[in-house]
Design a protein around this motif. Sequence first.
Motif, PDB file in Angstrom:
ATOM      1  N   HIS A   9       0.809  -1.222   0.000  1.00 33.31           N
ATOM      2  CA  HIS A   9       0.000   0.000   0.000  1.00 33.31           C
ATOM      3  C   HIS A   9       0.837   1.265   0.000  1.00 33.31           C
ATOM      4  CE1 HIS A   9      -2.848  -3.003   1.955  1.00 33.31           C
ATOM      5  NE2 HIS A   9      -3.316  -2.760   0.749  1.00 33.31           N
ATOM      6  N   HIS A  10       2.002   1.216   0.575  1.00 33.17           N
ATOM      7  CA  HIS A  10       2.803   2.449   0.700  1.00 33.17           C
ATOM      8  C   HIS A  10       4.250   2.159   0.337  1.00 33.17           C
ATOM      9  CE1 HIS A  10      -0.809   3.784   2.613  1.00 33.17           C
ATOM     10  NE2 HIS A  10      -0.688   2.903   3.582  1.00 33.17           N
ATOM     11  N   PRO A  11       4.484   1.709  -0.892  1.00 38.34           N
ATOM     12  CA  PRO A  11       5.834   1.243  -1.246  1.00 38.34           C
ATOM     13  C   PRO A  11       6.867   2.366  -1.273  1.00 38.34           C
ATOM     14  CG  PRO A  11       4.436   1.310  -3.196  1.00 38.34           C
ATOM     15  CD  PRO A  11       3.537   1.590  -2.029  1.00 38.34           C
ATOM     16  N   GLN A  12       6.442   3.603  -1.276  1.00 40.19           N
ATOM     17  CA  GLN A  12       7.424   4.689  -1.336  1.00 40.19           C
ATOM     18  C   GLN A  12       8.018   4.995   0.035  1.00 40.19           C
ATOM     19  OE1 GLN A  12       4.287   4.966  -1.146  1.00 40.19           O
ATOM     20  NE2 GLN A  12       4.005   6.480   0.467  1.00 40.19           N
ATOM     21  N   THR A  13       7.489   4.398   1.095  1.00 38.02           N
ATOM     22  CA  THR A  13       8.039   4.690   2.430  1.00 38.02           C
ATOM     23  C   THR A  13       9.071   3.632   2.812  1.00 38.02           C
ATOM     24  OG1 THR A  13       6.531   3.359   3.747  1.00 38.02           O
ATOM     25  CG2 THR A  13       5.748   5.530   3.087  1.00 38.02           C
ATOM     26  N   LEU A  14      10.013   4.038   3.652  1.00 33.06           N
ATOM     27  CA  LEU A  14      11.040   3.116   4.138  1.00 33.06           C
ATOM     28  C   LEU A  14      10.625   2.586   5.500  1.00 33.06           C
ATOM     29  CD1 LEU A  14      14.869   3.552   3.994  1.00 33.06           C
ATOM     30  CD2 LEU A  14      13.748   2.819   6.088  1.00 33.06           C
ATOM     31  N   PRO A  15      10.484   1.272   5.634  1.00 33.87           N
ATOM     32  CA  PRO A  15      10.050   0.724   6.935  1.00 33.87           C
ATOM     33  C   PRO A  15      11.233   0.514   7.878  1.00 33.87           C
ATOM     34  CG  PRO A  15      10.048  -1.011   5.280  1.00 33.87           C
ATOM     35  CD  PRO A  15      10.497   0.244   4.585  1.00 33.87           C
ATOM     36  N   LEU A  16      11.079   0.992   9.093  1.00 33.77           N
ATOM     37  CA  LEU A  16      12.095   0.824  10.136  1.00 33.77           C
ATOM     38  C   LEU A  16      11.412   0.145  11.313  1.00 33.77           C
ATOM     39  CD1 LEU A  16      14.459   3.687  11.404  1.00 33.77           C
ATOM     40  CD2 LEU A  16      13.893   1.625  12.646  1.00 33.77           C
ATOM     41  N   THR A  61      19.826   9.953   9.717  1.00 34.96           N
ATOM     42  CA  THR A  61      20.768  10.983   9.279  1.00 34.96           C
ATOM     43  C   THR A  61      21.336  10.616   7.913  1.00 34.96           C
ATOM     44  OG1 THR A  61      21.373  11.469  11.567  1.00 34.96           O
ATOM     45  CG2 THR A  61      22.936  12.147   9.867  1.00 34.96           C
ATOM     46  N   GLY A  62      21.732   9.368   7.783  1.00 32.75           N
ATOM     47  CA  GLY A  62      22.229   8.907   6.485  1.00 32.75           C
ATOM     48  C   GLY A  62      21.163   9.045   5.405  1.00 32.75           C
ATOM     49  N   LEU A  63      19.923   8.768   5.777  1.00 36.39           N
ATOM     50  CA  LEU A  63      18.827   8.862   4.805  1.00 36.39           C
ATOM     51  C   LEU A  63      18.643  10.298   4.328  1.00 36.39           C
ATOM     52  CD1 LEU A  63      16.639   7.158   3.429  1.00 36.39           C
ATOM     53  CD2 LEU A  63      15.135   7.661   5.364  1.00 36.39           C
ATOM     54  N   VAL A  90      25.810   2.502  10.716  1.00 32.99           N
ATOM     55  CA  VAL A  90      24.414   2.584  10.243  1.00 32.99           C
ATOM     56  C   VAL A  90      24.169   3.896   9.494  1.00 32.99           C
ATOM     57  CG1 VAL A  90      23.493   1.007  11.976  1.00 32.99           C
ATOM     58  CG2 VAL A  90      23.547   3.442  12.469  1.00 32.99           C
ATOM     59  N   ARG A  91      24.874   4.950   9.890  1.00 34.63           N
ATOM     60  CA  ARG A  91      24.723   6.199   9.128  1.00 34.63           C
ATOM     61  C   ARG A  91      25.151   5.985   7.680  1.00 34.63           C
ATOM     62  NH1 ARG A  91      27.273  10.015   6.831  1.00 34.63           N
ATOM     63  NH2 ARG A  91      29.304   9.200   7.452  1.00 34.63           N
ATOM     64  N   ILE A  92      26.283   5.326   7.488  1.00 32.24           N
ATOM     65  CA  ILE A  92      26.768   5.060   6.133  1.00 32.24           C
ATOM     66  C   ILE A  92      25.763   4.191   5.384  1.00 32.24           C
ATOM     67  CG2 ILE A  92      28.561   3.839   4.845  1.00 32.24           C
ATOM     68  CD1 ILE A  92      30.513   4.806   7.126  1.00 32.24           C
ATOM     69  N   ALA A  93      25.249   3.172   6.041  1.00 32.93           N
ATOM     70  CA  ALA A  93      24.227   2.345   5.393  1.00 32.93           C
ATOM     71  C   ALA A  93      23.030   3.201   4.996  1.00 32.93           C
ATOM     72  CB  ALA A  93      23.806   1.206   6.322  1.00 32.93           C
ATOM     73  N   GLY A  94      22.682   4.141   5.842  1.00 26.52           N
ATOM     74  CA  GLY A  94      21.543   5.010   5.548  1.00 26.52           C
ATOM     75  C   GLY A  94      21.751   5.856   4.314  1.00 26.52           C
ATOM     76  N   THR A  95      22.993   6.137   3.961  1.00 28.34           N
ATOM     77  CA  THR A  95      23.239   6.984   2.777  1.00 28.34           C
ATOM     78  C   THR A  95      23.094   6.222   1.469  1.00 28.34           C
ATOM     79  OG1 THR A  95      25.621   6.482   2.723  1.00 28.34           O
ATOM     80  CG2 THR A  95      24.934   8.380   4.061  1.00 28.34           C
ATOM     81  N   HIS A  96      23.044   4.895   1.554  1.00 27.40           N
ATOM     82  CA  HIS A  96      23.103   4.110   0.321  1.00 27.40           C
ATOM     83  C   HIS A  96      21.702   3.866  -0.233  1.00 27.40           C
ATOM     84  CE1 HIS A  96      24.164   1.038  -2.575  1.00 27.40           C
ATOM     85  NE2 HIS A  96      25.453   1.299  -2.332  1.00 27.40           N
ATOM     86  N   SER A  97      21.557   4.098  -1.531  1.00 30.54           N
ATOM     87  CA  SER A  97      20.213   4.095  -2.124  1.00 30.54           C
ATOM     88  C   SER A  97      19.583   2.706  -2.149  1.00 30.54           C
ATOM     89  CB  SER A  97      20.278   4.641  -3.547  1.00 30.54           C
ATOM     90  OG  SER A  97      21.163   3.852  -4.317  1.00 30.54           O
ATOM     91  N   ARG A  98      20.374   1.659  -2.089  1.00 30.03           N
ATOM     92  CA  ARG A  98      19.792   0.325  -2.114  1.00 30.03           C
ATOM     93  C   ARG A  98      19.252  -0.119  -0.744  1.00 30.03           C
ATOM     94  NH1 ARG A  98      21.582  -2.347  -6.981  1.00 30.03           N
ATOM     95  NH2 ARG A  98      20.531  -0.904  -8.370  1.00 30.03           N
ATOM     96  N   VAL A  99      19.662   0.564   0.285  1.00 26.52           N
ATOM     97  CA  VAL A  99      19.199   0.157   1.617  1.00 26.52           C
ATOM     98  C   VAL A  99      17.785   0.690   1.805  1.00 26.52           C
ATOM     99  CG1 VAL A  99      19.621   0.294   4.082  1.00 26.52           C
ATOM    100  CG2 VAL A  99      21.555   0.109   2.500  1.00 26.52           C
ATOM    101  N   LYS A 100      16.808  -0.199   1.823  1.00 22.44           N
ATOM    102  CA  LYS A 100      15.411   0.207   1.739  1.00 22.44           C
ATOM    103  C   LYS A 100      14.598  -0.179   2.975  1.00 22.44           C
ATOM    104  CE  LYS A 100      15.574  -0.143  -3.280  1.00 22.44           C
ATOM    105  NZ  LYS A 100      15.214  -1.024  -4.424  1.00 22.44           N
ATOM    106  N   ALA A 101      15.256  -0.801   3.937  1.00 25.09           N
ATOM    107  CA  ALA A 101      14.542  -1.182   5.163  1.00 25.09           C
ATOM    108  C   ALA A 101      15.570  -1.426   6.256  1.00 25.09           C
ATOM    109  CB  ALA A 101      13.717  -2.450   4.939  1.00 25.09           C
TER     110      ALA A 101
END
Lengths: 317, 317, 317, 317, 317, 317
Positions: free
Chosen positions: F111-118, F310-312, F270-281
């Motif tokens: 339903h909301h594929p544009q959001t990143l689930p945490l 922050t990375g996001l 985790v900040r670095i992971a947050g900057t990467h475009s493939r990390v989606k969840a």
Amino acid sequence: HRPDPLPPDPQVHQWIEPLDENRVKNLDWSEVDVTLLGVPLSRSSISASGASENPDALRRAWKGFATYNLEEEVDLTSLKVVDLGDVRQHVTDIPTCHRNITEAMEAMRKHHPQTLPLTMGGDHSITAMLVKGWKKAHPEEQIGLLQLDTHFDLRSLEDFGPANGTPIRNLIESGTIRGEDVCNIGPHGFFNARTLKEYAIETGVRYITLKEARKEGVDHAVREALEVLSDRVDTLYLTVDMDVLDIGFAPGAPAATPGGMRTDELFEAVRIAGTHSRVKAMDLVCLDPLRDVREATVKAGVHVMLSFLTGLVQRKS
Amino acid sequence: HRPDPLPPDPQVHQWIEPLDENRVKNLDWSEVDVTLLGVPLSRSSISASGASENPDALRRAWKGFATYNLEEEVDLTSLKVVDLGDVRQHVTDIPTCHRNITEAMEAMRKHHPQTLPLTMGGDHSITAMLVKGWKKAHPEEQIGLLQLDTHFDLRSLEDFGPANGTPIRNLIESGTIRGEDVCNIGPHGFFNARTLKEYAIETGVRYITLKEARKEGVDHAVREALEVLSDRVDTLYLTVDMDVLDIGFAPGAPAATPGGMRTDELFEAVRIAGTHSRVKAMDLVCLDPLRDVREATVKAGVHVMLSFLTGLVQRKS
Amino acid sequence: HRPDPLPPDPQVHQWIEPLDENRVKNLDWSEVDVTLLGVPLSRSSISASGASENPDALRRAWKGFATYNLEEEVDLTSLKVVDLGDVRQHVTDIPTCHRNITEAMEAMRKHHPQTLPLTMGGDHSITAMLVKGWKKAHPEEQIGLLQLDTHFDLRSLEDFGPANGTPIRNLIESGTIRGEDVCNIGPHGFFNARTLKEYAIETGVRYITLKEARKEGVDHAVREALEVLSDRVDTLYLTVDMDVLDIGFAPGAPAATPGGMRTDELFEAVRIAGTHSRVKAMDLVCLDPLRDVREATVKAGVHVMLSFLTGLVQRKS
Amino acid sequence: HRPDPLPPDPQVHQWIEPLDENRVKNLDWSEVDVTLLGVPLSRSSISASGASENPDALRRAWKGFATYNLEEEVDLTSLKVVDLGDVRQHVTDIPTCHRNITEAMEAMRKHHPQTLPLTMGGDHSITAMLVKGWKKAHPEEQIGLLQLDTHFDLRSLEDFGPANGTPIRNLIESGTIRGEDVCNIGPHGFFNARTLKEYAIETGVRYITLKEARKEGVDHAVREALEVLSDRVDTLYLTVDMDVLDIGFAPGAPAATPGGMRTDELFEAVRIAGTHSRVKAMDLVCLDPLRDVREATVKAGVHVMLSFLTGLVQRKS
Amino acid sequence: HRPDPLPPDPQVHQWIEPLDENRVKNLDWSEVDVTLLGVPLSRSSISASGASENPDALRRAWKGFATYNLEEEVDLTSLKVVDLGDVRQHVTDIPTCHRNITEAMEAMRKHHPQTLPLTMGGDHSITAMLVKGWKKAHPEEQIGLLQLDTHFDLRSLEDFGPANGTPIRNLIESGTIRGEDVCNIGPHGFFNARTLKEYAIETGVRYITLKEARKEGVDHAVREALEVLSDRVDTLYLTVDMDVLDIGFAPGAPAATPGGMRTDELFEAVRIAGTHSRVKAMDLVCLDPLRDVREATVKAGVHVMLSFLTGLVQRKS
Amino acid sequence: HRPDPLPPDPQVHQWIEPLDENRVKNLDWSEVDVTLLGVPLSRSSISASGASENPDALRRAWKGFATYNLEEEVDLTSLKVVDLGDVRQHVTDIPTCHRNITEAMEAMRKHHPQTLPLTMGGDHSITAMLVKGWKKAHPEEQIGLLQLDTHFDLRSLEDFGPANGTPIRNLIESGTIRGEDVCNIGPHGFFNARTLKEYAIETGVRYITLKEARKEGVDHAVREALEVLSDRVDTLYLTVDMDVLDIGFAPGAPAATPGGMRTDELFEAVRIAGTHSRVKAMDLVCLDPLRDVREATVKAGVHVMLSFLTGLVQRKS
Ligand SMILES: [Ca+2]
Ligand SMILES: [Ca+2]
Ligand SMILES: [Ca+2]
Ligand SMILES: [Ca+2]
Ligand SMILES: [Ca+2]
Ligand SMILES: [Ca+2]
Ligand SMILES: [Ca+2]
Ligand SMILES: [Ca+2]
Ligand SMILES: [Ca+2]
Ligand SMILES: [Ca+2]
Ligand SMILES: [Ca+2]
Ligand SMILES: [Ca+2]
């Protein structure tokens, strides 16, 4: 009879006088009612214990106590109490530690026999040494023991030596006291071996279990014990093992157990003992401040001491 | 070389073999690589300590460790390790305790010299007794000490006796080892008196402060110390005082301080020591489980032991 | 009389209604029985205290309580209870804090006099401010105080200002209440100076020590105090200092002591007070959740509040 | 009737016999009086609980207890008690866990019906499984329950499944027992919803609140309950939820509350139950050693078990 | 230059001289290098804090420290350090508390300007008062601040008053110091609002985040800050907020956070500051011994003080 | 893009929007960047765990965090973050719990594929369920895993079922992901059996031990892992097991060990992971607030979440 004027509402630390070099010179010993003595020894404890930290912990905690007992309407400042500091201990030589303790009591009794000694332990091994010191100073006296304890402290000297599990047996076997002149109020539960109970029976050691004592009240049991013992001896020595208390009230007494005494029962017990003219010395042992919770046990320890002194004021008036 | 098949993924307690009566009869000692010995003694500690509880605490905690070191790709099950249980201690007779410890080491060395003894203390006083036991068994050997400690342990024997503040001085003054054959890595801060440092200089005791060691890394300092000492002695004895660790990592080491070693530095230091052929014995002391927080220090203690054994496997292969 | 249907077995947080912006508009105040007010102030405490955290700690803890009192067979949901949130406090301006508290009580009494205010402190200084607020709203009323406390709270205003050791003296000296209209049940031990007791006698402040109260039971003492005071005043204000409890039951009350009240005694005391028609306000103070153990004291605090409300239901039926 | 000679003053761990492979072969079951069974399951607890650690915590703690009950002058060594170890549990399959528990009880009853099973939980869900196991082995028997608990444990099976809030309802709704054959002594405070009390009334479940029980004493209430129930059933099963205790005495019982039972009341209650010939099984549940303080609750748990066995010795003599 | 001979291996409490009535008369102030002052104030803290207990906690803890810094080979006894005791605080009048602090610093600077004042807080509000006191005594001086803190302490004075969140802003807005003469080393994470950072930029307040500082080492950052600031001001005041430390190392600093400074970084930072001739005063704030774990934070606080004094000895030689 | 104006200096709880009934109606999902989901499940943990309390603990603790990252000069308020509350769990039916988790992720993605689930766990078993939910919504995607963990989590599904020791194996054996698409950074010490390492090798699971990672820095290792994995998959899922942290920094992670990661290393990872475009969840698991010390671990947990966000923000700008 205290020279320096106390503040109108003294806390305990303002009233008790530490005996530093300056004061000792000018002290009129005839005015001293009670001498406090710390014994920072717990390496003679069967299980690991920080009871060596107790004397200083009591000294810090009593800053939070007033000298006035509201329930009894007794002001402790009518007593002159001097804190002699700690008996010197050795790190690895337990016999020397024990000898120092005996000598300290003997010296106090010889030089200042009119004062009542109140000792802050340390583990229960010290009681044997203190009573022996008394006996050396007063070899002619019959000494009795009023013990408040979860345990008999009658374990084998051969197995343990002069440890915190053996002081009463030590005193009996050394001929310092007679078994029938001991009364222990508070043993309960599963914390005394059957053979120790049999030894108690054989040697005449009296005891009143907590369950038995509560039938008419711990206070009543104490009064009875005082009556019986005081007919038999010249001097009654009161020894309070803080592990007689329930573990919920005394988390800082390493051997405290569930099902033990309540603090209000203990405070009243020692107050009553304090009122009796034959009770001439007291100690408080086996309180480990390192494992206390919110200082509950250390505060209870101070309260025990002050309750005894309340009785002492009542005795004198 | 272990007869009973281990499970495929053993935990440490499944691998280490306690030496009960049945097993001792059938044991082929020639296959034993390492013997563990508990020394539940802490009444010789300067300050109150529950380090006597440590051997059992380590035994309980190692159930949570696998035998496999992932970073080194080392499987400890290639070693046969036997837990001999605890040296018998006395409650009030410290000299007897110490004699038993010395005799235990001497007996192990005489009867099973091919095994490496790893001792779980207890307070640091035991190191003097253990090294003396080694010396009795091997009077011809020069013995050196690699010590990881916040403290010199060079305090006066006259003042303290054989306590946890004096073992190194004890060994030097008794002629068991030479000062120059000791190297202590890790002293730091305000925890050693100046006169002790002067005594270290006079007697040639080597030391590398933590600040100095960190310039090129604690691992580098250890390698250098091993090189220097191994040229001088026949046997290197590794003694790890857990208070070398920072108090944030070792709340259960009573004398741990802020500014101490990190656990990862310590683990690597003992692993490196384990790889060196001259390092023939190890102990771990001054860990008090009674004041630990979330078992962090006890777990670190187990990790220290296993890190040393990892080095031992690497040495053998 | 609550519009939204409650679940069949509500927990306390499902029943008590927080007064957010939406609800306040639609609220029919005539239906409100009790208003709760938090006062997160403890910088006026003599010793360091986190009692400012108490209102939120109570709110979190009451999620673990049902609304049904099994022993009394009382369902609290027959009361409509509204939680007004906290009185705004200032970080460094204690007089402003205190003024806000007085104004909050005054406003409540003026606008919604049919509701009973129950305040969650904060330290005991707030009681003086709350009672003054009541007096401002009802200048014609005689107000009495039923206090459950280890301490008199009669210390010198000159020395301390409006702190947690002075609220009762503050109320007497400001003419808000008369000494004889105060009754404190629970003082005990060595925690009140003799001069404060003398001040109590001079100003007619009544008190029943815990030892005295226990002769016929704390419940009996409370009934007697209610009878005596209710003849003399229009309004009785109940103030519960959690340090009246024994430290074993209330480790999170900073000034709790050994030898204090049991929780079951306190719960029954406040329930009885709740049944009396003259008791028109209550507060609960000096509970510091930051030093609690296993939330025992916070849970006891919630239980005190609910016990009072149980009495209130019984009063109304 | 124990082959190996016990030491003269055994501690509990020297007396209770763990059933390892060697012993099981030689065991004469006809001599076994009591079988202990651990159930390390707490994932069926409503709130997070470490009660799964309890069986091992009890085993460690009973090393500190003697086998002799001084107050009752009872020596437990006249009983032969065997520790069967733990029922195998699954990490994620709760139904399997529960099935294993039922089967364990059924097997014990079928193969060794002359022994009394004493189970160390685990959370309270296990009681339903254990009683069902009994019923499977003895389908003809009426079973009654004497429950010591703060809670009814009558919550909805639909909502919770076989959790620690539902065992009594589970037993009633499954037809294993009748509501009128249950008596719960100890519920108090605000910890049971009104609808659960109504369910109790409807199904005939008996209960005596703590306040009610204390009017003539908890011991008296227990005797009355035993009398009433024993007329109605063949077998009485005693289940002790440690949260019946006050939180001051049982910080390690996750759901313990202020205002609960004292340890001395509970010990006497279970001892009395132990003396009654219809009481043929017991369990002890909801003790989480991970949140205990100074082992107070674990020690209380051991004391409960030993108090029951004291009663059992008294029953037999 | 100290009259009484120190023991050969003094501990810190044997070396630091408390200034009691007797000593103050005979004191030769020209020989005093450092004056210690306690400020037991934490009621001006935004969140509940027991930092008022810190001065006494430091005094107790320094008994465990030697005067000799092994890593720097510095003996602190070459300094004469006098402990002036605590500034008198009021229970409910924060402005009076603050005025007393300012007056204490002003008086010290006027009467004994050759001594370096080292203040033991209390919360961070006191820094504003102390620096104002300095400015009153030396109105002609430019004063700079080297701050080690997780936070800017630039929050709004209107909102908070002179609390522990506002001292730096207080000093800037009162014209006592210029923003550009402040350098804060250590801010990190999510603990400073963006508007405060913007205020820092606007007013020129310098800061080096922990991440930035660690690129070349915190020691390097400190040296650079000292260089920059010392060119601009006459006096540098060092203020150490213990919450700059990581919460793993400083559990007793109420606002400590994960990701903060290590103790070894902080000790070296203050030692370096101590070596610089422009650094003429220091304080240590926001350490709450009541929530400490194993005294780790209090010990770190003592270490910070002694590290600074080590630098001072190095400066003088 | 947030309608309601935030305060100028928001704290995290003022910025994150809980999705209550009113808000859900008016929510413009196209503006939502991140959805938070709590999973209060820990009954699937191998050892007893209170990780079920973690989601609420994080929510309480983030009130103490600002939205501004000073070191990165990033303001999180540029993201719209919605807190969806908790996934409904069952008390005794673990399969239902797991199904609900999978369905929650599947529904969010559909339903909301544009959001990143945490996701805020809960124990590590939930990662298998969450990734399966993603796969159900996106069956065509290759999914990779970046895992920060002390453990492989590759234990046998037959033995444990879907527990916290098996999620990675669960995902591989179910065909949801390929072994080579997993990279675990942080395993160390003696906490993974050799057979699990062999399984990792066989299935291609990548890992970098902590020792290895520290050679060039954990940050560097993360960048390399991201590079390698992102070439292979469509979606990278980041899973953070808090036990990767050293026990000194994370006492509240039940399986944390000595020798683990530092918080500053983890935050940067985790900040670095947050900057990467493939990390989606992302999820965060195995944090048990019940055994935390001074909330250190819970605060670290919040910091991990905010570091990722922050990375996001950096990714988006
Ligand atoms: Ca005893
Ligand atoms: Ca004793
Ligand atoms: Ca050391
Ligand atoms: Ca040492
Ligand atoms: Ca009070
Ligand atoms: Ca009060
Ligand atoms: Ca229950
Ligand atoms: Ca139950
Ligand atoms: Ca700060
Ligand atoms: Ca600050
Ligand atoms: Ca893990
Ligand atoms: Ca994991």
